[in-house]
Motif scaffolding. Structure first.
Motif, PDB file in Angstrom:
ATOM      1  N   UNK A 188      -5.772  26.574 -34.930  1.00  0.00           N
ATOM      2  CA  UNK A 188      -6.265  26.062 -35.841  1.00  0.00           C
ATOM      3  C   UNK A 188      -5.861  24.328 -34.784  1.00  0.00           C
ATOM      4  N   UNK A 189      -6.444  23.389 -35.646  1.00  0.00           N
ATOM      5  CA  UNK A 189      -6.110  22.428 -35.033  1.00  0.00           C
ATOM      6  C   UNK A 189      -6.552  21.100 -36.107  1.00  0.00           C
ATOM      7  N   UNK A 190      -5.271  20.168 -35.461  1.00  0.00           N
ATOM      8  CA  UNK A 190      -4.392  19.531 -37.065  1.00  0.00           C
ATOM      9  C   UNK A 190      -4.602  18.200 -35.906  1.00  0.00           C
ATOM     10  N   UNK A 191      -5.647  16.959 -36.621  1.00  0.00           N
ATOM     11  CA  UNK A 191      -5.286  15.817 -36.309  1.00  0.00           C
ATOM     12  C   UNK A 191      -4.593  14.629 -36.553  1.00  0.00           C
ATOM     13  N   UNK A 192      -3.543  14.385 -35.848  1.00  0.00           N
ATOM     14  CA  UNK A 192      -2.317  14.049 -36.489  1.00  0.00           C
ATOM     15  C   UNK A 192      -2.616  12.092 -36.754  1.00  0.00           C
ATOM     16  N   UNK A 193      -3.254  11.945 -36.480  1.00  0.00           N
ATOM     17  CA  UNK A 193      -4.091  10.466 -36.637  1.00  0.00           C
ATOM     18  C   UNK A 193      -4.623  10.412 -37.648  1.00  0.00           C
ATOM     19  N   UNK A 194      -5.364  11.034 -38.360  1.00  0.00           N
ATOM     20  CA  UNK A 194      -6.226  11.487 -39.374  1.00  0.00           C
ATOM     21  C   UNK A 194      -5.557  11.820 -40.853  1.00  0.00           C
ATOM     22  N   UNK A 195      -4.604  13.251 -40.331  1.00  0.00           N
ATOM     23  CA  UNK A 195      -4.765  13.985 -41.109  1.00  0.00           C
ATOM     24  C   UNK A 195      -5.574  15.355 -41.322  1.00  0.00           C
ATOM     25  N   UNK A 196      -5.724  15.342 -40.596  1.00  0.00           N
ATOM     26  CA  UNK A 196      -6.775  16.551 -41.775  1.00  0.00           C
ATOM     27  C   UNK A 196      -6.783  17.618 -40.336  1.00  0.00           C
ATOM     28  N   UNK A 197      -6.948  19.193 -40.740  1.00  0.00           N
ATOM     29  CA  UNK A 197      -6.460  20.063 -40.285  1.00  0.00           C
ATOM     30  C   UNK A 197      -8.145  20.973 -40.479  1.00  0.00           C
ATOM     31  N   UNK A 198      -8.122  22.044 -39.523  1.00  0.00           N
ATOM     32  CA  UNK A 198      -8.990  23.422 -39.375  1.00  0.00           C
ATOM     33  C   UNK A 198      -9.639  24.416 -39.126  1.00  0.00           C
ATOM     34  N   UNK A 199      -9.495  24.975 -39.492  1.00  0.00           N
ATOM     35  CA  UNK A 199      -9.269  26.833 -38.071  1.00  0.00           C
ATOM     36  C   UNK A 199     -10.528  26.705 -37.899  1.00  0.00           C
ATOM     37  N   UNK A 200     -10.812  26.862 -36.026  1.00  0.00           N
ATOM     38  CA  UNK A 200     -12.105  27.182 -35.379  1.00  0.00           C
ATOM     39  C   UNK A 200     -12.009  28.692 -34.629  1.00  0.00           C
ATOM     40  N   UNK A 201     -12.759  29.521 -34.593  1.00  0.00           N
ATOM     41  CA  UNK A 201     -12.807  30.740 -33.835  1.00  0.00           C
ATOM     42  C   UNK A 201     -12.475  30.086 -32.001  1.00  0.00           C
ATOM     43  N   UNK A 202     -11.700  31.558 -31.983  1.00  0.00           N
ATOM     44  CA  UNK A 202     -10.982  31.024 -30.343  1.00  0.00           C
ATOM     45  C   UNK A 202     -12.302  31.228 -29.385  1.00  0.00           C
TER      46      UNK A 202
END
Length: 165
Positions: free
Chosen positions: A32-46
């Motif tokens: 998972x990558x979460x962006x603190x500045x713009x408050x979004x997240x997503x899962x991405x394949x390893x």
């Protein structure tokens, strides 16, 4: 009263952590990558290689094993150069027009209440863009890959974009 609020916050924080941990354990092939500045997240394949977050903290680029950019995620405030608010509908129209000007082929587009999707072919590759409006900002996720890798990315794109919040 403050104690009850603090206890509720601790419960919610622990609850969210457990849900995230459970989701991660169910999807061992994803990070998972979460962006603190713009408050979004997503899962991405390893199997994608995440690059360091951008210097201004708006997002990240992910490369495939060949070193090609495949996924780009970033945020931006929904303001134009004059400081005027850009609506989701206006951003959707801008992005559709930009794709058409660049001679990209749009095969699907949808405008929802809090998001839009545009997909098709760009520079001989398949692209899929999802944009969400969240807290007076846009968050963009753009997946772009060669046509001969369609089978691989069709499988992971559903997870990427379903999780993009």
């Amino acid at each position: 009263m403050i104690t009850k609020i603090a206890a509720l916050l601790v419960f919610l924080t622990i609850g969210n952590f457990n849900l995230t941990s459970e989701k991660t354990s169910q999807n061992q092939d994803y990070d998972q990558y979460c962006n603190v500045r713009f408050n979004y997240c997503l899962y991405y394949p390893k199997f994608l290689n995440p690059q360091p977050e951008s210097a201004n903290g708006d997002g990240r680029i992910f490369f495939n094993k060949k070193g090609d950019e495949v996924l780009r995620v970033f945020g931006r405030f929904n303001l134009d150069a004059e400081g005027e608010t850009i609506t989701l509908e206006r951003q959707y129209k801008i992005d559709v027009q930009d794709n058409l000007k660049k001679k990209n082929i749009i095969t699907y587009k949808k405008l929802g209440k809090t998001f839009f999707v545009i997909s098709g072919y760009r520079n001989g590759k398949i692209f899929y863009q999802k944009t969400i409006l969240k807290n007076d900002a846009f968050a963009f996720a753009i997946l772009q890959y060669p046509k001969d890798e369609k089978e691989i990315y069709d499988k992971v794109s559903a997870e990427i974009f379903k999780s993009f919040k």
